[in-house]
Design a protein around this motif. Structure first.
Motif, PDB file in Angstrom:
ATOM      1  N   SER A  51       0.822  -1.162   0.063  1.00 20.43           N
ATOM      2  CA  SER A  51      -0.168   0.051  -0.016  1.00 20.43           C
ATOM      3  C   SER A  51       0.900   1.315  -0.006  1.00 20.43           C
ATOM      4  O   SER A  51       2.045   1.185   0.349  1.00 20.43           O
ATOM      5  N   ASP A  52       0.256   2.407  -0.584  1.00 22.62           N
ATOM      6  CA  ASP A  52       0.961   3.720  -0.197  1.00 22.62           C
ATOM      7  C   ASP A  52       0.615   4.288   1.044  1.00 22.62           C
ATOM      8  O   ASP A  52      -0.969   4.155   1.261  1.00 22.62           O
ATOM      9  N   SER A  65       5.441   4.835  -1.090  1.00 24.16           N
ATOM     10  CA  SER A  65       4.799   3.982  -2.068  1.00 24.16           C
ATOM     11  C   SER A  65       5.184   2.452  -1.988  1.00 24.16           C
ATOM     12  O   SER A  65       6.189   2.034  -1.571  1.00 24.16           O
ATOM     13  N   ASN A  66       4.144   1.787  -2.368  1.00 30.00           N
ATOM     14  CA  ASN A  66       4.397   0.285  -2.218  1.00 30.00           C
ATOM     15  C   ASN A  66       4.918  -0.305  -0.924  1.00 30.00           C
ATOM     16  O   ASN A  66       5.687  -1.263  -1.322  1.00 30.00           O
ATOM     17  N   VAL A  67       4.384   0.019   0.060  1.00 29.08           N
ATOM     18  CA  VAL A  67       5.012  -0.614   1.434  1.00 29.08           C
ATOM     19  C   VAL A  67       4.373  -1.955   1.750  1.00 29.08           C
ATOM     20  O   VAL A  67       3.219  -2.146   1.457  1.00 29.08           O
ATOM     21  N   LYS A  68       5.385  -2.637   1.895  1.00 31.83           N
ATOM     22  CA  LYS A  68       5.307  -4.193   2.311  1.00 31.83           C
ATOM     23  C   LYS A  68       4.824  -4.390   3.785  1.00 31.83           C
ATOM     24  O   LYS A  68       5.099  -3.561   4.668  1.00 31.83           O
ATOM     25  N   SER A  69       4.107  -5.418   3.966  1.00 30.68           N
ATOM     26  CA  SER A  69       3.509  -5.553   5.463  1.00 30.68           C
ATOM     27  C   SER A  69       3.307  -6.923   5.613  1.00 30.68           C
ATOM     28  O   SER A  69       3.482  -7.964   4.703  1.00 30.68           O
ATOM     29  N   SER A 264      -1.328  12.854  11.286  1.00 34.50           N
ATOM     30  CA  SER A 264      -2.448  11.673  10.888  1.00 34.50           C
ATOM     31  C   SER A 264      -1.607  11.101   9.424  1.00 34.50           C
ATOM     32  O   SER A 264      -0.652  11.489   8.994  1.00 34.50           O
ATOM     33  N   ALA A 265      -2.113   9.798   9.245  1.00 38.09           N
ATOM     34  CA  ALA A 265      -1.773   9.135   8.072  1.00 38.09           C
ATOM     35  C   ALA A 265      -2.669   8.353   7.414  1.00 38.09           C
ATOM     36  O   ALA A 265      -3.803   8.430   7.915  1.00 38.09           O
ATOM     37  N   SER A 266      -2.762   7.934   6.205  1.00 38.88           N
ATOM     38  CA  SER A 266      -3.958   7.457   5.447  1.00 38.88           C
ATOM     39  C   SER A 266      -3.254   6.264   4.541  1.00 38.88           C
ATOM     40  O   SER A 266      -2.238   6.241   4.139  1.00 38.88           O
ATOM     41  N   GLN A 267      -3.966   5.257   4.298  1.00 39.24           N
ATOM     42  CA  GLN A 267      -3.772   4.172   3.605  1.00 39.24           C
ATOM     43  C   GLN A 267      -4.907   3.261   3.132  1.00 39.24           C
ATOM     44  O   GLN A 267      -6.032   3.220   3.787  1.00 39.24           O
ATOM     45  N   SER A 268      -4.866   2.592   1.851  1.00 41.20           N
ATOM     46  CA  SER A 268      -5.855   1.673   1.562  1.00 41.20           C
ATOM     47  C   SER A 268      -5.295   0.370   1.000  1.00 41.20           C
ATOM     48  O   SER A 268      -4.041   0.355   0.501  1.00 41.20           O
ATOM     49  N   PHE A 269      -5.858  -0.812   1.270  1.00 36.82           N
ATOM     50  CA  PHE A 269      -5.434  -2.164   0.671  1.00 36.82           C
ATOM     51  C   PHE A 269      -6.119  -3.168   0.726  1.00 36.82           C
ATOM     52  O   PHE A 269      -7.375  -2.830   1.461  1.00 36.82           O
TER      53      PHE A 269
END
Length: 284
Positions: A51-52, A65-69, A264-269
């Motif tokens: 996710s970004d 960008s394109n963060v792994k988890s 704050s932060a935001s992300q979607s996946f």
């Protein structure tokens, strides 16, 4: 005095009526679902797409960008049934009601754990402009899609207490025991389920961003939608073992990261769960 022949003749109509009543009455507790309540408790393994993640504050605004988890499995452990430690493993809880023979409504909580993979390299785009006396000021600069290593002094980012998806679900429930030639469904029954759900994300995010003090409280951060399919094995009418495959989409646009409400932060996946649950089913 009534003879044996007369007695048999007298009883035969009642016996015939009794046989007919047994054919027309519900077969068993297990064969009729409407009005039943069910509860379950289990555990999961979870996977997440890359996710970004965007971080915003008064003195920074950047996107990774394109963060792994990955998730944080506990394995087979007594913590799943220890009331004081139930939030440590990845767990799933659900309570539902049969509104008809084949359809249910339910409320549930999926307690997943999301961990950003530490020390990976991601692309960063944006700017950081902290005061020079702040520990994270060494990362000040303007970035235009350049690689950066996500070390702990730059960012630690986890939803480990947890990635809590609180949802409502509408499902279909079908008995397929006859396909497997199972005769006594009060002893063992096989069912398949399919469901659709929607709800909110209520995580307690563990984020250490640019060495700032982290926000340490639960916060409604966004929404999720889900689809599921499962196999439900019913034992002795009232108990069941259930396996589910569940996937969906999560959009969190209001993640708290530090003690400052300006940060704050935001992300979607997308996510995918493998769930095993134990449960009970009964009528009130």
């Amino acid at each position: 005095m009534i003879s044996i022949r007369s007695f048999i003749g007298f009883c035969l109509p009642f016996f015939a009526f009794s046989l007919n009543a047994q054919r027309t009455a519900p077969k068993s507790f297990t064969s009729s679902n409407k009005g039943k309540i069910f509860v379950s408790w289990g555990g999961n393994r979870s996977s997440f797409t890359n996710s970004d993640i965007t971080f915003k504050g008064n003195d920074y605004n950047f996107t990774l960008s394109n963060v792994k988890s990955h998730d944080k499995p506990k394995g087979w452990h007594v913590d799943y049934i220890n009331p004081s430690r139930m939030t440590i493993p990845q767990t799933n809880a659900k309570i539902g009601y049969f509104i008809s023979e084949n359809y249910t409504i339910a409320l549930g909580v999926d307690h997943m754990k999301y961990v950003m993979t530490q020390n990976q390299t991601a692309q960063i785009d944006g700017e950081i402009n902290l005061s020079l006396d702040e520990p994270g000021a060494s990362f000040n600069g303007f970035y235009n899609n350049v690689p950066i290593q996500l070390t702990e002094d730059f960012l630690k980012f986890e939803h480990t207490d947890g990635l809590n998806y609180v949802y409502s679900e509408f499902s279909r429930f079908d008995d397929v025991s006859s396909i497997f030639n199972i005769k006594n469904i009060d002893v063992f029954q096989i069912n398949v389920t399919e469901g659709i759900g929607a709800g909110v994300l209520y995580p307690k995010t563990n984020a250490t961003l640019l060495s700032k003090e982290r926000h340490d409280d639960f916060h409604i951060s966004g929404y999720g939608v889900s689809l599921s399919a499962g196999l439900h094995l019913n034992f002795f009418k009232y108990f069941y073992l259930r396996g589910d495959l569940k996937g969906g989409f999560i959009d969190m646009n209001s993640i708290r990261t530090t003690q400052s409400s300006a940060d704050s932060a935001s992300q979607s996946f997308f996510y995918f769960q493998r769930v095993i649950s134990l449960g009970g089913i009964f009528r009130i």
